[in-house]
Motif scaffolding. Structure first.
Motif, short mmCIF file in Angstrom:
data_model
loop_
_atom_site.label_atom_id
_atom_site.label_comp_id
_atom_site.label_asym_id
_atom_site.label_seq_id
_atom_site.Cartn_x
_atom_site.Cartn_y
_atom_site.Cartn_z
N PRO A 97 0.84 -1.20 0.00
CA PRO A 97 0.00 0.00 0.00
C PRO A 97 0.87 1.26 0.00
O PRO A 97 2.01 1.24 0.48
CB PRO A 97 -0.80 -0.11 1.30
CG PRO A 97 -0.74 -1.57 1.66
CD PRO A 97 0.59 -2.04 1.18
N GLN A 98 0.32 2.32 -0.53
CA GLN A 98 1.01 3.60 -0.55
C GLN A 98 0.15 4.64 0.13
O GLN A 98 -1.06 4.74 -0.13
CB GLN A 98 1.31 4.03 -1.99
CG GLN A 98 2.23 3.05 -2.74
CD GLN A 98 2.41 3.42 -4.20
OE1 GLN A 98 1.58 4.13 -4.78
NE2 GLN A 98 3.49 2.94 -4.80
N ILE A 99 0.75 5.43 1.02
CA ILE A 99 0.05 6.47 1.75
C ILE A 99 0.47 7.82 1.18
O ILE A 99 1.65 8.17 1.21
CB ILE A 99 0.36 6.43 3.25
CG1 ILE A 99 0.18 5.00 3.80
CG2 ILE A 99 -0.51 7.43 4.00
CD1 ILE A 99 -1.22 4.47 3.69
N GLN A 100 -0.49 8.56 0.64
CA GLN A 100 -0.21 9.87 0.08
C GLN A 100 -1.29 10.84 0.51
O GLN A 100 -2.48 10.59 0.30
CB GLN A 100 -0.16 9.81 -1.46
CG GLN A 100 0.98 8.94 -2.00
CD GLN A 100 0.99 8.90 -3.53
OE1 GLN A 100 0.04 9.33 -4.18
NE2 GLN A 100 2.08 8.39 -4.09
N ASN A 101 -0.85 11.94 1.13
CA ASN A 101 -1.79 12.98 1.56
C ASN A 101 -2.93 12.43 2.41
O ASN A 101 -4.09 12.80 2.26
CB ASN A 101 -2.35 13.73 0.35
CG ASN A 101 -1.27 14.44 -0.44
OD1 ASN A 101 -0.32 14.98 0.13
ND2 ASN A 101 -1.41 14.44 -1.76
N GLY A 102 -2.59 11.52 3.29
CA GLY A 102 -3.60 10.97 4.18
C GLY A 102 -4.51 9.95 3.54
O GLY A 102 -5.47 9.49 4.17
#
Length: 507
Positions: free
Chosen positions: A454-459
């Motif tokens: 998974p990737q977390i970007q800008n919440g």
């Protein structure tokens, strides 16, 4: 083979940020969800409200099944049906909660009057039937049974910060904003996340490389330590039963909801016994086919499936236990399933009785609290780093690992109990069994999954994955659980016991 949904084949998290569940053991074990619950709202983010009435994340109801420790055997099936009905009532109320955000925003009493009030009335009637069923069978229902009818909304904490930068709970840390406005401005969390709007969210994940080494899986409640050691019964017994290549899955649970279709409201993977469904009798299971290499092992091993939240749906997208219960996404088959039995640190083990049922973990721990939670999440190559309330983000070349340790002390009499807990127990700190319980082989289940990171970007989380859950549990990793029904034949069980007690490693 049962109702197969696929007929083809081929205490380590350190900070609560926006969208996480902060586990509060006080106040009846409520879990206060720190996120906005507006997943099903049709309005744009600019029209969302911060009204307290609109910020109820999910519903917390007393888990009646865990409180019924004394139910006459002849009343248990009837009680189980009523308990499953209680679960269905909560699910219906949760769906109504999720679908009425606009009405909640305009009426501060909407949740109480239109959702929790009717739910309480339905639960009262169901609890009364449970009381009658128990008493007619010669038992005595708890006097306060009717008191379990009331449910509460679990609120999403509001991004209210005082001028000193402290949160409104005065704990010296702003846990709502984390430096960002999670409401009308800043980075909106997109409600409860997930393709179905009920999780997972970004803060359900953690980079495994950010987790401190801790010596390996231990379980949330500290009772997951491996049972055997340098003394006692030091052997092991491994059984090979495949990875569910048959795609044998259903949303039943014959342990907690016998005779109830979709009693689990989430899909299970099954290895070993292929006859397991809600309507299977012990005779059915004893005569069922098995995927185990040794045909003397007809035991049933089952656990919630993992799904990828990749925008795709699986074959059960419109069915109970799948999309109808908020479980959507592509089901992932385990790449590896390790089933191992170990001994006891202080004594020999005795044979498990045929048809022994054991559940480890708690499918409702998001609202129940941690008493029965028992989760271990990690990554290959990093298995000395374990998280319990987060899904791990594994680096390239590493796979997700779920490990479950089962109770290994047995009361010596019962193959099950009214709440499916009290007939078995975990070992004490020194490895011994208490209260006259006897040590049995401890089942350890290790599941490995090849899952895109998974990737977390800008919440926001992309390429998320999650286990199936009851809709109101929001797919939290803390709700992971595992189930086992023993159907080893007598000769193979005796071989296992001899192997473990003599310190051998067998399969």
């Amino acid at each position: 083979m049962g109702r197969n949904t696929r007929k083809r084949r081929t205490p380590l998290a350190t900070r609560a940020m926006a969208a996480t569940a902060a586990l509060a053991l006080g106040g009846g074990g409520l879990i206060w969800a720190n996120f906005y619950a507006s997943a099903h709202e049709e309005d744009s983010p600019s029209n969302r409200t911060r009204s307290g009435a609109a910020q109820i994340a999910t519903i917390n109801c007393p888990d009646v099944g865990q409180k019924l420790t004394k139910v006459p055997r002849k009343a248990r099936r009837g009680v189980a049906r009523e308990l499953a009905l209680l679960d269905q009532q909560v699910t219906a109320a949760y769906k109504r909660l999720a679908d009425t955000r606009r009405a909640q925003a305009g009426d501060a009493s909407y949740v109480s009057n239109a959702i929790l009030g009717p739910l309480r009335s339905k639960r009262t009637a169901t609890l009364d039937r449970i009381r009658i069923t128990i008493n007619r069978a010669g038992g005595q229902a708890p006097r306060n049974l009717g008191g379990f009818a009331r449910c509460e909304g679990v609120p999403a904490e509001q991004p209210q910060v005082d001028d000193g930068g402290q949160d409104q709970n005065n704990d010296g840390q702003d846990q709502n904003n984390d430096g960002q406005d999670q409401g009308d401005g800043g980075q909106d969390q997109g409600g409860n996340g997930g393709q179905a709007g009920n999780g997972p969210v970004a803060d359900d994940f953690v980079d495994i490389e950010d987790v401190q080494p801790g010596g390996g899986p231990q379980g949330v409640n500290g009772n997951g330590l491996p049972a055997n050691g340098d003394t006692g019964s030091t052997g092991t017994f491994t059984t090979e039963c495949g990875t569910n290549e048959n795609e044998n899955r259903n949303s039943d649970n014959v342990i907690v909801a016998p005779g109830v279709s979709n009693g689990a409201q989430h899909q299970h993977d099954y290895v070993g016994n292929q006859a397991n469904n809600a309507f299977a009798s012990d005779e059915d299971l004893a005569n069922g086919d098995t995927t185990c290499r040794n045909q003397g092992d007809r035991s049933s091993y089952f656990w919630p499936v993992i799904r990828l939240q990749n925008g795709q749906n699986d074959i059960d997208a419109g069915r109970p236990g799948g999309g109808q219960d908020g479980n959507v996404g592509q089901i992932v088959e385990p790449a590896q399933v390790d089933l191992r039995f170990v001994g006891n640190r202080t004594s020999d083990v005795v044979a498990m009785p045929k048809a022994l049922r054991i559940i480890t973990g708690d499918a409702k721990s998001f609202v129940n609290g941690l008493n029965n939670a028992n989760t271990n999440w990690s990554c290959t190559g990093f298995e000395d780093r374990v998280v319990t309330d987060k899904y791990p983000i594994c680096p390239e070349g590493s796979s997700v690992v779920r490990t479950s340790f089962f109770q290994s002390c047995w009361d010596g009499q019962n193959t099950d109990s009214a709440n499916h807990r009290t007939h078995v127990d975990f070992v004490e700190a020194d490895g011994s069994c208490s209260n006259g319980f006897r040590a049995i082989p401890q089942l350890q289940v290790r599941l490995v999954y090849d899952i895109p990171a998974p990737q977390i970007q800008n919440g926001q989380v992309q390429n998320a994955y999650a286990i199936d859950s009851f809709p109101d549990q929001l797919h939290k990793p803390i709700t992971d659980h595992n189930d086992f029904i023993n159907f080893f034949d007598e000769d193979l069980m005796n071989e296992m016991v001899e192997c473990i007690n003599s310190g051998q490693d067998c399969q």
